[in-house]
Design a protein around this motif. Structure first.
Motif, mmCIF file in Angstrom:
data_model
loop_
_atom_site.group_PDB
_atom_site.id
_atom_site.type_symbol
_atom_site.label_atom_id
_atom_site.label_comp_id
_atom_site.label_asym_id
_atom_site.label_seq_id
_atom_site.Cartn_x
_atom_site.Cartn_y
_atom_site.Cartn_z
ATOM 1 N N THR A 92 0.854 -1.182 0.000
ATOM 2 C CA THR A 92 0.000 0.000 0.000
ATOM 3 C C THR A 92 0.890 1.231 0.000
ATOM 4 O O THR A 92 1.635 1.463 0.951
ATOM 5 C CB THR A 92 -0.911 0.014 1.242
ATOM 6 O OG1 THR A 92 -1.659 -1.211 1.290
ATOM 7 C CG2 THR A 92 -1.876 1.182 1.183
ATOM 8 N N ARG A 114 7.123 -1.144 3.765
ATOM 9 C CA ARG A 114 5.968 -1.509 2.936
ATOM 10 C C ARG A 114 6.146 -2.906 2.347
ATOM 11 O O ARG A 114 5.196 -3.689 2.287
ATOM 12 C CB ARG A 114 5.782 -0.493 1.803
ATOM 13 C CG ARG A 114 5.673 0.965 2.231
ATOM 14 C CD ARG A 114 4.448 1.240 3.053
ATOM 15 N NE ARG A 114 4.408 2.616 3.511
ATOM 16 C CZ ARG A 114 3.510 3.510 3.144
ATOM 17 N NH1 ARG A 114 2.566 3.177 2.283
ATOM 18 N NH2 ARG A 114 3.527 4.730 3.636
ATOM 19 N N ALA A 244 -6.452 8.743 5.590
ATOM 20 C CA ALA A 244 -5.550 7.642 5.930
ATOM 21 C C ALA A 244 -5.195 6.819 4.694
ATOM 22 O O ALA A 244 -4.040 6.414 4.506
ATOM 23 C CB ALA A 244 -6.192 6.755 6.996
ATOM 24 N N GLN A 247 -2.658 8.485 2.545
ATOM 25 C CA GLN A 247 -1.303 8.409 3.103
ATOM 26 C C GLN A 247 -0.667 7.034 2.909
ATOM 27 O O GLN A 247 0.499 6.845 3.232
ATOM 28 C CB GLN A 247 -1.334 8.744 4.590
ATOM 29 C CG GLN A 247 -1.576 10.220 4.882
ATOM 30 C CD GLN A 247 -1.202 10.561 6.303
ATOM 31 O OE1 GLN A 247 -1.537 9.840 7.233
ATOM 32 N NE2 GLN A 247 -0.482 11.644 6.471
ATOM 33 N N HIS A 249 -2.088 4.026 4.120
ATOM 34 C CA HIS A 249 -2.469 3.028 5.116
ATOM 35 C C HIS A 249 -3.452 2.035 4.502
ATOM 36 O O HIS A 249 -4.280 2.404 3.661
ATOM 37 C CB HIS A 249 -3.124 3.699 6.327
ATOM 38 C CG HIS A 249 -2.183 4.505 7.166
ATOM 39 N ND1 HIS A 249 -1.170 3.932 7.904
ATOM 40 C CD2 HIS A 249 -2.100 5.841 7.390
ATOM 41 C CE1 HIS A 249 -0.509 4.876 8.551
ATOM 42 N NE2 HIS A 249 -1.042 6.037 8.252
ATOM 43 N N ASP A 250 -3.376 0.795 4.937
ATOM 44 C CA ASP A 250 -4.353 -0.218 4.536
ATOM 45 C C ASP A 250 -5.560 -0.051 5.455
ATOM 46 O O ASP A 250 -5.659 -0.673 6.513
ATOM 47 C CB ASP A 250 -3.759 -1.620 4.666
ATOM 48 C CG ASP A 250 -4.670 -2.699 4.097
ATOM 49 O OD1 ASP A 250 -5.881 -2.433 3.947
ATOM 50 O OD2 ASP A 250 -4.183 -3.806 3.821
ATOM 51 N N ALA A 254 -6.793 -2.211 8.789
ATOM 52 C CA ALA A 254 -6.628 -1.534 10.076
ATOM 53 C C ALA A 254 -7.954 -1.415 10.812
ATOM 54 O O ALA A 254 -8.039 -1.677 12.023
ATOM 55 C CB ALA A 254 -6.016 -0.154 9.858
ATOM 56 N N LEU A 281 -3.137 4.500 13.669
ATOM 57 C CA LEU A 281 -2.488 4.852 12.411
ATOM 58 C C LEU A 281 -1.652 6.111 12.586
ATOM 59 O O LEU A 281 -2.201 7.201 12.743
ATOM 60 C CB LEU A 281 -3.536 5.083 11.310
ATOM 61 C CG LEU A 281 -4.446 3.904 10.982
ATOM 62 C CD1 LEU A 281 -5.431 4.302 9.889
ATOM 63 C CD2 LEU A 281 -3.638 2.688 10.546
ATOM 64 N N ARG A 284 1.560 10.137 8.590
ATOM 65 C CA ARG A 284 2.735 10.027 7.737
ATOM 66 C C ARG A 284 2.907 11.306 6.943
ATOM 67 O O ARG A 284 1.928 11.865 6.447
ATOM 68 C CB ARG A 284 2.586 8.851 6.763
ATOM 69 C CG ARG A 284 2.727 7.488 7.436
ATOM 70 C CD ARG A 284 2.366 6.381 6.483
ATOM 71 N NE ARG A 284 2.724 5.069 7.017
ATOM 72 C CZ ARG A 284 2.249 3.920 6.558
ATOM 73 N NH1 ARG A 284 1.395 3.922 5.557
ATOM 74 N NH2 ARG A 284 2.620 2.773 7.092
#
Length: 316
Positions: A92, A114, A244, A247, A249-250, A254, A281, A284
Motif C-alpha cells: 500500500t 511496505r 488515511a 497516506q 495506510h491499509d 486496520a 495509524l 505520515r
C-alpha cells in the motif's frame, strides 16, 4: 523484462513487480538483497513474463503505482500470476506515488517497511468486489478471486464473505465450490475470462474515485458496525478514512483489526472509531513531488481525455 540486479534472482531474493526501471532500481536499493525490482519495460505484464516469474519459484510482490492505472495493472498481474500457482502480495503506497518517490522522499526504511508488510493481492481484489458490487454479484466475483488464492486463504475468505454479505455458510461454500471447480479444471481459461473483465473493474474503480468519501467508505462502515453511517459525525469519520488511505495506510485491514468481537464500538461508534484510528495509524508525511499536485478535477479530466477547464475571466 527489466531486472535491476539479475544476480539476486538466483540467491532467493523476492521479485517485486513494478511499472518502470526507476521503481525497480529503488526497490533493489532499499531491499538490501532481500528484494529485487522487475519491470515489464513500459508495457503491461505479458504471458511470457508471468511464466518467467513463475520459473523463479518465488511468490512476487506487486508494487504498481498508487493510481488508477497502477490498480488496473495489479488486477491484470494477479490473474496472470495466479494462473501459474503463484500467490502475489501487494504493498500500500501513498496516493498517486510510486516506489521511487517513496525511496527518494522517505528513505530506504519507508519502502522496506511496505515490502515487509505486503498483504495478499487477492484480498485487495476481493475487497474491491465487496465494496463496489451488489451483494449477489459481489459473492460470485469475490468467490472467483478466492478460488485462485492459496488454499490457506479459502476458509478465512469464506468466513469473510458470509460476514460481509450476511449470507449462509452453505450459500458461500456452494458458490465457491463452483468457481473452484472451474479454476481447478482449467486455470488458464479461468484466468483469461477474468482478464477479459478488467475493463469492468477499471470502470468501477473510476466511479469509486469520483464518489464522495461517505459513499466510498459506506461498505466498510457497514461491515464493521451498521450504526456508523447513521451517526452525525459519519462524514468526519469518512474524511478521516479517506485521508488515511491517501497516506498509504491499509484502511480496511486496520479498521477490522481494531474493532473485534471482544472490543466492539461504544455508544458513539463513529467517534469511538475515529479515536481508535488516530491512535492506531501514525500520521505520515505527505510524499513530495517535483511538480505541483493536480487538483482532483484536473486529474479526472486528464484521465477522461478532456481538457482542464480554463480559469474564469474577470467579471464585467
Amino acid at each position: 523484462m527489466y531486472v535491476a540486479d539479475p544476480g539476486l534472482l538466483h540467491t532467493g531474493a523476492t521479485p517485486v513487480l513494478v511499472e518502470g526501471p526507476m521503481d525497480a532500481i529503488a526497490v533493489t536499493l532499499a531491499g538490501q538483497s532481500r528484494y529485487v525490482g522487475v519491470a515489464p519495460l513500459g508495457t503491461a505484464l505479458t504471458a511470457s513474463q508471468a511464466a518467467q516469474l513463475a520459473r523463479l519459484g518465488e511468490h512476487p510482490v506487486v508494487a504498481t503505482d498508487a493510481d488508477l492505472a497502477g490498480k488496473v495493472a495489479a488486477e491484470r498481474a494477479h490473474w496472470m500470476l495466479t494462473e501459474h500457482q503463484l500467490t502475489p502480495t501487494t504493498v500500500t503506497l501513498p496516493e498517486d506515488s510510486d516506489p521511487a518517490e517513496l525511496l527518494r522522499f522517505h528513505g530506504r526504511e519507508a519502502l522496506t517497511e511496505r515490502l515487509h508488510n505486503a498483504t495478499p493481492l487477492g484480498s485487495v481484489l476481493i475487497e474491491e468486489r465487496l465494496t463496489n458490487l451488489h451483494p449477489t454479484a459481489a459473492l460470485n466475483a469475490a468467490a472467483q478471486v478466492l478460488a485462485a488464492n492459496h488454499p490457506n486463504a479459502w476458509e478465512p475468505g469464506l468466513t469473510a464473505l458470509t460476514d460481509r454479505l450476511r449470507i449462509s455458510t452453505q450459500e458461500a461454500r456452494r458458490t465457491f465450490y463452483t468457481h473452484l471447480t472451474d479454476w481447478d479444471r482449467d486455470p488458464a481459461t479461468a484466468a483469461s475470462t477474468r482478464l477479459a473483465e478488467v475493463a469492468d473493474v477499471k470502470q468501477r474503480l473510476e466511479q469509486a474515485e469520483d464518489a464522495p468519501p461517505t459513499q466510498r467508505w459506506e461498505a466498510l462502515a457497514q461491515s464493521i458496525d451498521a450504526r456508523l453511517t447513521e451517526q452525525s459525525d459519519w462524514p468526519a469519520l469518512a474524511n478521516m478514512l479517506d485521508h488515511a488511505a491517501a497516506q498509504g495506510h491499509d484502511v480496511h485491514a486496520a479498521a477490522h483489526a481494531i474493532v473485534s468481537g471482544d472490543d466492539p464500538l461504544g455508544l458513539h461508534p463513529a467517534q469511538d472509531l475515529r479515536y481508535r484510528l488516530a491512535a492506531h495509524l501514525p500520521e505520515r508525511p505527505a510524499t513530495q513531488s517535483a511538480t505541483p499536485t493536480p487538483s482532483r478535477g484536473a486529474s479526472l479530466a486528464r484521465r477522461r481525455g478532456t481538457p482542464d477547464r480554463p480559469p474564469a475571466g474577470p467579471r464585467r
